[in-house]
Write a protein that holds these residues in place. Structure first.
Motif, PDB file in Angstrom:
ATOM      1  N   ALA A 288       0.831  -1.277   0.009  1.00 23.62           N
ATOM      2  CA  ALA A 288       0.044  -0.090   0.014  1.00 23.62           C
ATOM      3  C   ALA A 288       1.006   1.200  -0.053  1.00 23.62           C
ATOM      4  CB  ALA A 288      -0.960   0.062   1.147  1.00 23.62           C
ATOM      5  N   ALA A 289       1.944   1.065   0.542  1.00 25.89           N
ATOM      6  CA  ALA A 289       2.702   2.505   0.926  1.00 25.89           C
ATOM      7  C   ALA A 289       3.419   2.621  -0.429  1.00 25.89           C
ATOM      8  CB  ALA A 289       3.643   2.338   2.088  1.00 25.89           C
ATOM      9  N   GLY A 290       4.036   1.526  -0.912  1.00 28.80           N
ATOM     10  CA  GLY A 290       4.838   1.690  -2.135  1.00 28.80           C
ATOM     11  C   GLY A 290       3.877   2.147  -3.447  1.00 28.80           C
ATOM     12  N   VAL A 291       2.892   1.773  -3.602  1.00 31.52           N
ATOM     13  CA  VAL A 291       2.251   2.226  -4.782  1.00 31.52           C
ATOM     14  C   VAL A 291       1.241   3.518  -4.539  1.00 31.52           C
ATOM     15  CG1 VAL A 291       1.447  -0.189  -5.582  1.00 31.52           C
ATOM     16  CG2 VAL A 291       0.124   0.900  -3.888  1.00 31.52           C
ATOM     17  N   ALA A 292       1.326   3.966  -3.386  1.00 31.86           N
ATOM     18  CA  ALA A 292       0.682   5.185  -2.854  1.00 31.86           C
ATOM     19  C   ALA A 292       1.630   6.222  -3.493  1.00 31.86           C
ATOM     20  CB  ALA A 292       0.538   5.279  -1.489  1.00 31.86           C
ATOM     21  N   GLU A 293       2.767   6.031  -3.678  1.00 34.04           N
ATOM     22  CA  GLU A 293       3.819   6.982  -3.984  1.00 34.04           C
ATOM     23  C   GLU A 293       4.010   7.293  -5.623  1.00 34.04           C
ATOM     24  OE1 GLU A 293       7.548   5.935  -2.245  1.00 34.04           O
ATOM     25  OE2 GLU A 293       6.730   6.302  -0.120  1.00 34.04           O
ATOM     26  N   GLN A 294       3.218   6.530  -5.975  1.00 35.14           N
ATOM     27  CA  GLN A 294       3.342   6.706  -7.667  1.00 35.14           C
ATOM     28  C   GLN A 294       2.087   7.288  -8.205  1.00 35.14           C
ATOM     29  OE1 GLN A 294       5.915   5.022  -8.945  1.00 35.14           O
ATOM     30  NE2 GLN A 294       6.473   4.520  -6.665  1.00 35.14           N
ATOM     31  N   ASP A 295       2.363   7.858  -9.298  1.00 34.18           N
ATOM     32  CA  ASP A 295       1.168   8.505 -10.141  1.00 34.18           C
ATOM     33  C   ASP A 295       0.428   7.777 -11.170  1.00 34.18           C
ATOM     34  OD1 ASP A 295       1.730  10.969  -8.715  1.00 34.18           O
ATOM     35  OD2 ASP A 295       3.152  11.551 -10.129  1.00 34.18           O
ATOM     36  N   LEU A 296       1.224   6.804 -11.782  1.00 30.72           N
ATOM     37  CA  LEU A 296       0.781   5.789 -12.874  1.00 30.72           C
ATOM     38  C   LEU A 296       1.628   4.481 -12.737  1.00 30.72           C
ATOM     39  CD1 LEU A 296      -1.029   5.524 -15.471  1.00 30.72           C
ATOM     40  CD2 LEU A 296       1.083   6.237 -16.650  1.00 30.72           C
ATOM     41  N   VAL A 297       0.690   3.642 -12.812  1.00 29.11           N
ATOM     42  CA  VAL A 297       1.250   2.147 -12.923  1.00 29.11           C
ATOM     43  C   VAL A 297       0.984   1.710 -14.181  1.00 29.11           C
ATOM     44  CG1 VAL A 297       1.119  -0.090 -11.903  1.00 29.11           C
ATOM     45  CG2 VAL A 297       1.224   1.768 -10.356  1.00 29.11           C
ATOM     46  N   LEU A 298       2.017   1.156 -14.913  1.00 31.67           N
ATOM     47  CA  LEU A 298       1.929   0.529 -16.179  1.00 31.67           C
ATOM     48  C   LEU A 298       2.251  -0.979 -16.265  1.00 31.67           C
ATOM     49  CD1 LEU A 298       3.518   3.024 -18.590  1.00 31.67           C
ATOM     50  CD2 LEU A 298       1.128   2.575 -18.520  1.00 31.67           C
ATOM     51  N   LEU A 299       1.264  -1.984 -16.345  1.00 26.94           N
ATOM     52  CA  LEU A 299       1.576  -3.269 -16.210  1.00 26.94           C
ATOM     53  C   LEU A 299       1.203  -4.091 -17.299  1.00 26.94           C
ATOM     54  CD1 LEU A 299      -0.583  -4.734 -13.452  1.00 26.94           C
ATOM     55  CD2 LEU A 299      -0.993  -2.554 -14.345  1.00 26.94           C
ATOM     56  N   GLU A 300       1.974  -5.235 -17.604  1.00 33.56           N
ATOM     57  CA  GLU A 300       1.222  -6.142 -18.648  1.00 33.56           C
ATOM     58  C   GLU A 300       0.379  -7.060 -17.924  1.00 33.56           C
ATOM     59  OE1 GLU A 300       4.764  -7.903 -20.136  1.00 33.56           O
ATOM     60  OE2 GLU A 300       5.322  -6.089 -21.320  1.00 33.56           O
ATOM     61  N   THR A 301      -0.354  -7.484 -18.885  1.00 32.39           N
ATOM     62  CA  THR A 301      -1.229  -8.756 -18.351  1.00 32.39           C
ATOM     63  C   THR A 301      -0.494  -9.972 -17.739  1.00 32.39           C
ATOM     64  OG1 THR A 301      -1.327  -9.756 -20.432  1.00 32.39           O
ATOM     65  CG2 THR A 301      -3.025  -8.322 -19.930  1.00 32.39           C
ATOM     66  N   ARG A 302       0.913 -10.262 -18.045  1.00 37.19           N
ATOM     67  CA  ARG A 302       1.529 -11.391 -17.496  1.00 37.19           C
ATOM     68  C   ARG A 302       1.868 -10.873 -16.106  1.00 37.19           C
ATOM     69  NH1 ARG A 302       5.592 -12.827 -22.205  1.00 37.19           N
ATOM     70  NH2 ARG A 302       5.594 -10.464 -22.258  1.00 37.19           N
ATOM     71  N   ALA A 303       2.392  -9.608 -16.102  1.00 34.23           N
ATOM     72  CA  ALA A 303       2.868  -9.007 -14.433  1.00 34.23           C
ATOM     73  C   ALA A 303       1.428  -8.994 -13.466  1.00 34.23           C
ATOM     74  CB  ALA A 303       3.247  -7.796 -14.874  1.00 34.23           C
ATOM     75  N   PHE A 304       0.402  -8.768 -14.216  1.00 34.00           N
ATOM     76  CA  PHE A 304      -0.595  -8.680 -13.214  1.00 34.00           C
ATOM     77  C   PHE A 304      -1.049 -10.191 -12.873  1.00 34.00           C
ATOM     78  CE2 PHE A 304      -5.347  -9.190 -12.746  1.00 34.00           C
ATOM     79  CZ  PHE A 304      -5.673  -8.330 -11.745  1.00 34.00           C
ATOM     80  N   ASP A 305      -0.937 -11.052 -13.937  1.00 36.41           N
ATOM     81  CA  ASP A 305      -1.187 -12.365 -13.348  1.00 36.41           C
ATOM     82  C   ASP A 305      -0.341 -13.099 -12.175  1.00 36.41           C
ATOM     83  OD1 ASP A 305      -3.535 -12.504 -15.252  1.00 36.41           O
ATOM     84  OD2 ASP A 305      -2.156 -13.468 -16.608  1.00 36.41           O
ATOM     85  N   GLY A 306       0.763 -12.344 -12.215  1.00 35.71           N
ATOM     86  CA  GLY A 306       1.679 -12.922 -11.198  1.00 35.71           C
ATOM     87  C   GLY A 306       1.584 -12.152  -9.797  1.00 35.71           C
TER      88      GLY A 306
END
Length: 602
Positions: A288-306
């Protein structure tokens, strides 16, 4: 006291004195010489009638005016149809006006002289000086034709460095002309032909920070410039966007996206999985703390599945708090991804593969260089790219959500708001082929537009201008503190007048055209003020539109009939007849007492 006020009391007093004189003379006469009573009464009645008719002659009663309409002439009224009316006034912009028109310094003065309930404006329309004087009166408008040239222009005021912007507008009276966008260096950036309605759309690219002056010109078939309007573009250096890039495996798209993020000045962190539980990159912990410091997250479908269930929940919570997420799915999304997207309100379906080719831009090398930029030291601009078609790409059309960008197919990327953030899905495959073919500008335009749509919105600390700023007219500025002031082009500081009806808005009345600087404590913004002679078509169209917005029918509370002074000739003739009868009766011996001749003195 006006003559109209003391005329009636004066005539009444004169008639009363005349009747009193007749009565005294009748009563003091000896019985044998006293005139008949009917004679004295007739003289008194004729005296009253004569005085009343004289009053009507000098002040004839009002008569109804057809339609109670006051015709107001403005600039360009010549040759336009005017409604029949006994009251016509000409504002200063109308010149002398036709015979019988009353010249007036402004509309408020005309309405004080003529309490009209309905107005008909003929010509170019009302200026800012006269629009507030309309009140709740009914208004009709007979507009003059717009001048030939650019009459509509819409351009973004604030643009990020390196971002593509669009200029839209319209041209009147120049059918078949060509419209060009010229950068501050005088190079043609884009060209467009007018559509059936006279509209056009041009695109350009913002370079360095600061205020830039682009130009929109209208040219004929021979290339001669017929009309030109300057387009102010303010390029502001914003805080870099914090981007987290997650890939399921090393691939060309990962390399192209990393290069795009670095070239555009983003603060990039990335990570890719190598297999066997190992990964490479500098991405922070996906909690929660790590993603809250970002403005945009780009992820591939394979990365999401993992991702684990806890990481997916943290990602969804961060989106609700303002994070932007863009999922790159060149392959059909998995069931887990579709369920996760559906939980954030983005229910989409992907169709069969389609082909798509981006717009290559101008076909001339010089114009393509101005449109795409000079490139970089390790990838300079290649003039041989002019006229060469970019690679054909594939994607899966999406249904559901909202379209992402006009630079791509409308069904290539879809997004949806979730809480304070946004989440989207893009199915474009092999976009890395664009920079490999030398068109890194097209690759950057695509991903920058999608990132700008989804990324967390930063705190914009800037003033807003309600409308286009023109010299000599009020400019409304909002989002300012109480001590804000405007610095004119000559360096003079002018305090802004606060609007008591609002909390943070103020007004500026610029006297000269040019770039003004709005200063509020340690903040400052540039605002361009146009001169009317610099863009006569835009000024005429805006004046016409603002007058047209005031057009309305007669309201129920003002339906009484207006009047005007009538003719005095009928009353003058009646007064002459009554006065003649009074004089004739006074000279005649009819009704007088007959005195015997023996009683007359010798």
């Amino acid at each position: 006291m006006t003559p109209e006020r003391w005329l009636l009391p004066l005539l009444c007093a004169a008639a009363a004195l005349s009747i009193l004189r007749l009565a005294i003379a009748h009563l003091r006469a000896p019985p044998e010489a006293r005139p008949a009573a009917w004679r004295t009464c007739a003289l008194a009645v004729l005296t009253v009638v004569s005085a009343g008719l004289l009053a009507r002659t000098l002040q004839p009663p009002p008569v109804p005016v057809a339609g109670d309409t006051l015709v107001v002439l403005t600039a360009g009224w010549q040759g336009l149809p005017m409604p029949a009316s006994q009251r016509v006034v000409a504002l200063p912009e109308a010149g002398d006006g036709p015979p019988g028109a009353l010249r007036t310094p402004d509309l408020a003065t005309a309405l004080r002289r003529h309490d009209a309930q309905a107005l008909t404006i003929v010509g170019a329309g009302l200026t800012a000086r006269d629009r507030d004087a309309i009140g709740d009166r009914a208004l009709a408008f007979v507009p003059a034709a717009l001048p030939d040239g650019i009459v509509a222009l819409e351009a973004p005021r604030d643009v990020a460095p390196g971002a593509r912007f669009e200029v839209r507008g319209g041209v009147a009276g120049l059918e078949g002309a060509q419209v060009v966008l010229v950068d501050p260096a005088g190079r043609i950036v884009d060209t467009a032909t007018l559509d059936e309605a006279g509209g056009f759309r041009l695109a350009g690219t913002a370079r360095g920070t600061g205020q830039a002056q682009f130009g929109v010109g209208v040219r004929d078939a021979e290339g001669a410039e017929l009309s030109r309007v300057e387009v102010p573009v303010v390029v502001e250096a914003a805080a870099p966007v914090r981007v987290l890039l997650l890939a399921g495996a090393p691939n060309p798209d990962l390399r192209a996206l990393r290069r795009w993020a670095e070239d555009t000045g983003m603060r990039l962190h990335w990570r890719t999985t190598l297999g066997g539980g190992t990964s490479v990159g500098d991405a922070p912990a996906l909690d929660a703390a790590g993603v809250a410091e970002q403005d945009l997250v780009l992820l591939e479908t394979r990365a999401f599945d993992g991702l684990s269930a806890g990481t997916r929940a943290a990602l969804r919570s961060a989106v609700a708090n303002g994070l932007g997420v863009l999922v790159h799915a060149p392959q059909p999304p998995s069931r887990a991804l579709r369920d996760w997207l559906r939980g954030t309100g983005l229910a989409i379906e992907a169709g069969p593969v389609r082909t798509w080719r981006p717009d290559p831009g101008p076909s001339e090398a010089a114009r393509l260089r101005a449109w795409a930029g000079p490139g970089s030291a390790d990838a300079p601009f290649d003039p041989l790219l002019a006229g060469e078609a970019p690679p054909t790409l594939t994607y899966r059309p999406l249904s559901g959500g909202l379209p992402g960008s006009e630079d791509s197919a409308q069904d290539m990327m879809r997004w949806q708001a979730w809480g304070r953030g946004r989440i989207g899905l893009v199915t474009l495959a092999d976009s890395w082929r664009l920079p490999l073919a030398g068109r890194a500008d097209l690759h950057a335009a695509l991903w920058s537009s999608w990132a700008g749509t989804l990324a967390r919105a930063g705190d914009r600390d800037t003033a807003t201008v309600e409308r286009s700023a023109w010299g000599g007219e009020r400019v409304a500025l909002c989002g300012l503190g109480p001590d804000a002031q405007a610095i004119a082009p000559d360096g003079r500081a002018t305090p802004l007048l606060r609007d008591p009806a609002t909390r943070d808005c103020a007004g500026l009345w610029p006297r000269v055209a040019g770039w003004y600087r709005i200063v509020d404590a340690d903040r400052h913004w540039p605002v361009q003020v146009r001169a009317i002679e610099d863009a006569p078509g835009l000024a005429a169209a805006q004046q016409r539109a603002r007058t047209q917005a005031l057009v309305r029918e007669m309201s129920g509370g003002r339906a009484s009939q207006a009047t005007a002074p009538g003719s005095s000739w009928p009353w003058a003739l009646a007064w002459l007849l009554a006065t003649t009868a009074l004089w004739a009766l006074g000279r005649a011996r009819l009704g007088r007492a007959q005195v015997p001749a023996s009683s007359q003195p010798r």
